[in-house]
Design a protein around this motif. Structure first.
Motif, PDB file in Angstrom:
ATOM      1  N   GLY A  15       0.886  -1.232   0.051  1.00 20.18           N
ATOM      2  CA  GLY A  15      -0.021  -0.090   0.029  1.00 20.18           C
ATOM      3  C   GLY A  15       0.981   1.383  -0.039  1.00 20.18           C
ATOM      4  O   GLY A  15       0.371   2.230  -0.185  1.00 20.18           O
ATOM      5  N   GLY A  16       2.328   1.133   0.193  1.00 18.77           N
ATOM      6  CA  GLY A  16       3.082   2.206   0.234  1.00 18.77           C
ATOM      7  C   GLY A  16       3.270   2.657  -0.969  1.00 18.77           C
ATOM      8  O   GLY A  16       3.022   2.205  -2.168  1.00 18.77           O
ATOM      9  N   SER A  17       4.553   3.609  -1.154  1.00 17.32           N
ATOM     10  CA  SER A  17       4.984   4.333  -2.262  1.00 17.32           C
ATOM     11  C   SER A  17       6.461   4.392  -2.388  1.00 17.32           C
ATOM     12  O   SER A  17       6.960   4.561  -1.319  1.00 17.32           O
ATOM     13  CB  SER A  17       4.024   5.767  -2.652  1.00 17.32           C
ATOM     14  OG  SER A  17       3.013   5.647  -2.655  1.00 17.32           O
ATOM     15  N   LEU A  18       6.805   4.450  -3.404  1.00 16.47           N
ATOM     16  CA  LEU A  18       8.167   4.688  -3.756  1.00 16.47           C
ATOM     17  C   LEU A  18       8.492   5.549  -4.897  1.00 16.47           C
ATOM     18  O   LEU A  18       7.589   5.216  -5.976  1.00 16.47           O
ATOM     19  CB  LEU A  18       9.095   3.410  -3.730  1.00 16.47           C
ATOM     20  CG  LEU A  18       9.449   2.648  -2.458  1.00 16.47           C
ATOM     21  CD1 LEU A  18      10.190   1.555  -2.893  1.00 16.47           C
ATOM     22  CD2 LEU A  18      10.439   3.375  -1.484  1.00 16.47           C
ATOM     23  N   ARG A  19       9.672   6.244  -5.056  1.00 15.76           N
ATOM     24  CA  ARG A  19       9.887   7.004  -6.124  1.00 15.76           C
ATOM     25  C   ARG A  19      11.440   6.451  -6.397  1.00 15.76           C
ATOM     26  O   ARG A  19      12.186   6.819  -5.796  1.00 15.76           O
ATOM     27  CB  ARG A  19       9.707   8.374  -6.146  1.00 15.76           C
ATOM     28  CG  ARG A  19      10.028   9.149  -7.262  1.00 15.76           C
ATOM     29  CD  ARG A  19       9.954  10.951  -6.815  1.00 15.76           C
ATOM     30  NE  ARG A  19       9.787  11.678  -8.180  1.00 15.76           N
ATOM     31  CZ  ARG A  19      10.385  12.680  -8.592  1.00 15.76           C
ATOM     32  NH1 ARG A  19      11.272  13.226  -7.701  1.00 15.76           N
ATOM     33  NH2 ARG A  19      10.394  13.357  -9.496  1.00 15.76           N
ATOM     34  N   THR A  75      17.419  12.357 -16.867  1.00 14.30           N
ATOM     35  CA  THR A  75      16.827  11.661 -15.509  1.00 14.30           C
ATOM     36  C   THR A  75      15.268  11.364 -15.916  1.00 14.30           C
ATOM     37  O   THR A  75      14.679  12.229 -16.335  1.00 14.30           O
ATOM     38  CB  THR A  75      16.940  12.815 -14.288  1.00 14.30           C
ATOM     39  OG1 THR A  75      18.382  12.962 -14.211  1.00 14.30           O
ATOM     40  CG2 THR A  75      16.321  11.895 -13.294  1.00 14.30           C
ATOM     41  N   VAL A  76      15.242  10.240 -15.526  1.00 19.85           N
ATOM     42  CA  VAL A  76      13.795   9.491 -15.454  1.00 19.85           C
ATOM     43  C   VAL A  76      13.447   9.235 -13.982  1.00 19.85           C
ATOM     44  O   VAL A  76      14.216   8.647 -13.348  1.00 19.85           O
ATOM     45  CB  VAL A  76      13.801   8.449 -16.485  1.00 19.85           C
ATOM     46  CG1 VAL A  76      14.427   7.445 -16.092  1.00 19.85           C
ATOM     47  CG2 VAL A  76      12.234   7.978 -16.883  1.00 19.85           C
ATOM     48  N   TYR A  77      12.088   9.345 -13.955  1.00 21.18           N
ATOM     49  CA  TYR A  77      11.474   8.963 -12.612  1.00 21.18           C
ATOM     50  C   TYR A  77      10.392   7.921 -12.662  1.00 21.18           C
ATOM     51  O   TYR A  77       9.724   7.939 -13.843  1.00 21.18           O
ATOM     52  CB  TYR A  77      11.207  10.114 -11.889  1.00 21.18           C
ATOM     53  CG  TYR A  77      12.113  11.365 -11.713  1.00 21.18           C
ATOM     54  CD1 TYR A  77      11.966  12.252 -12.746  1.00 21.18           C
ATOM     55  CD2 TYR A  77      12.882  11.491 -10.580  1.00 21.18           C
ATOM     56  CE1 TYR A  77      12.991  13.419 -12.750  1.00 21.18           C
ATOM     57  CE2 TYR A  77      13.956  12.507 -10.735  1.00 21.18           C
ATOM     58  CZ  TYR A  77      13.893  13.622 -11.707  1.00 21.18           C
ATOM     59  OH  TYR A  77      14.878  14.516 -11.566  1.00 21.18           O
ATOM     60  N   LEU A  78      10.237   7.264 -11.818  1.00 17.54           N
ATOM     61  CA  LEU A  78       9.254   6.448 -11.394  1.00 17.54           C
ATOM     62  C   LEU A  78       8.251   6.421 -10.223  1.00 17.54           C
ATOM     63  O   LEU A  78       8.818   6.058  -9.318  1.00 17.54           O
ATOM     64  CB  LEU A  78       9.468   4.854 -11.995  1.00 17.54           C
ATOM     65  CG  LEU A  78       8.380   3.791 -11.995  1.00 17.54           C
ATOM     66  CD1 LEU A  78       7.825   4.131 -13.177  1.00 17.54           C
ATOM     67  CD2 LEU A  78       8.989   2.412 -11.917  1.00 17.54           C
ATOM     68  N   GLN A  79       7.277   7.089 -10.179  1.00 19.25           N
ATOM     69  CA  GLN A  79       6.477   6.949  -9.111  1.00 19.25           C
ATOM     70  C   GLN A  79       5.718   5.932  -8.905  1.00 19.25           C
ATOM     71  O   GLN A  79       4.798   5.393  -9.826  1.00 19.25           O
ATOM     72  CB  GLN A  79       5.479   8.261  -8.958  1.00 19.25           C
ATOM     73  CG  GLN A  79       4.561   8.431  -7.935  1.00 19.25           C
ATOM     74  CD  GLN A  79       5.383   8.808  -6.634  1.00 19.25           C
ATOM     75  OE1 GLN A  79       6.517   9.518  -6.637  1.00 19.25           O
ATOM     76  NE2 GLN A  79       4.957   7.956  -5.594  1.00 19.25           N
ATOM     77  N   MET A  80       5.680   5.111  -7.735  1.00 16.15           N
ATOM     78  CA  MET A  80       5.000   3.954  -7.744  1.00 16.15           C
ATOM     79  C   MET A  80       4.029   3.887  -6.479  1.00 16.15           C
ATOM     80  O   MET A  80       4.689   4.141  -5.437  1.00 16.15           O
ATOM     81  CB  MET A  80       6.089   2.744  -7.479  1.00 16.15           C
ATOM     82  CG  MET A  80       7.018   2.493  -8.617  1.00 16.15           C
ATOM     83  SD  MET A  80       8.009   1.105  -8.522  1.00 16.15           S
ATOM     84  CE  MET A  80       9.171   1.603  -6.958  1.00 16.15           C
ATOM     85  N   ASN A  81       2.822   3.724  -6.848  1.00 15.88           N
ATOM     86  CA  ASN A  81       1.688   3.904  -5.466  1.00 15.88           C
ATOM     87  C   ASN A  81       1.147   2.558  -5.377  1.00 15.88           C
ATOM     88  O   ASN A  81       1.299   1.878  -6.330  1.00 15.88           O
ATOM     89  CB  ASN A  81       0.712   5.066  -5.860  1.00 15.88           C
ATOM     90  CG  ASN A  81       1.569   6.433  -6.117  1.00 15.88           C
ATOM     91  OD1 ASN A  81       2.451   6.709  -5.408  1.00 15.88           O
ATOM     92  ND2 ASN A  81       1.117   7.219  -7.268  1.00 15.88           N
ATOM     93  N   SER A  82       0.597   2.614  -4.340  1.00 19.67           N
ATOM     94  CA  SER A  82      -0.101   1.338  -3.915  1.00 19.67           C
ATOM     95  C   SER A  82       0.542   0.084  -4.171  1.00 19.67           C
ATOM     96  O   SER A  82       0.016  -0.967  -4.783  1.00 19.67           O
ATOM     97  CB  SER A  82      -1.502   1.137  -4.920  1.00 19.67           C
ATOM     98  OG  SER A  82      -2.378   2.358  -4.707  1.00 19.67           O
ATOM     99  N   LEU A  83       1.837   0.003  -3.708  1.00 19.90           N
ATOM    100  CA  LEU A  83       2.576  -1.202  -4.085  1.00 19.90           C
ATOM    101  C   LEU A  83       2.166  -2.422  -3.465  1.00 19.90           C
ATOM    102  O   LEU A  83       1.593  -2.361  -2.273  1.00 19.90           O
ATOM    103  CB  LEU A  83       4.018  -0.815  -3.659  1.00 19.90           C
ATOM    104  CG  LEU A  83       4.615   0.315  -4.576  1.00 19.90           C
ATOM    105  CD1 LEU A  83       6.037   0.528  -3.693  1.00 19.90           C
ATOM    106  CD2 LEU A  83       5.141  -0.533  -5.601  1.00 19.90           C
TER     107      LEU A  83
END
Length: 119
Positions: A15-19, A75-83
């Motif tokens: 349920g957490g997130s990481l970037r 630079t590229v980013y990946l926002q990951m939600n509801s893991l």
């Protein structure tokens, strides 16, 4: 030479997130596309998201993951939600780079960053 350096992985509860971030350095004229793949234990490496002329996502991740890019910083980013636990994998940055005008495109990979989602 071109290097891709990833950061932002780690351990998170369901349920957490990481970037994630990936910065490319070296002699670079253009990068197209740039994005993320992942590889879970015992599975093949698979596309997560990629952005260039088009932006593509793995169908199963649409709505939870978002890719963005800072072209000036390569630079590229990946926002990951509801893991979820099934998102546990090594995440690899991927870039197709032209090092100067007219150069043939070459593919580069980062070393990978571990993402672990606990239930």
């Amino acid at each position: 030479q071109v290097q891709l350096v990833e950061s932002g992985g780690g351990l998170v509860q369901a349920g957490g997130s990481l970037r994630l971030s990936c910065a490319a350095s070296g002699t670079i004229f253009s990068i197209n596309p740039m994005g993320w793949y992942r590889q879970a234990p015992g599975k093949q490496r698979e596309l997560v998201a990629s952005t260039g002329d088009t932006t593509d996502y793995a169908d199963s991740l649409k709505g939870r993951f978002a890719i963005s890019r800072d072209n000036a910083k390569h630079t590229v980013y990946l926002q990951m939600n509801s893991l979820q636990p099934e998102d546990t994998a090594v995440y690899y940055c991927h870039a197709v780079v032209r090092r100067w005008i007219g150069a043939a495109p070459r593919t580069y990979w980062g070393q990978g960053t571990q993402v672990t989602v606990s239930s």
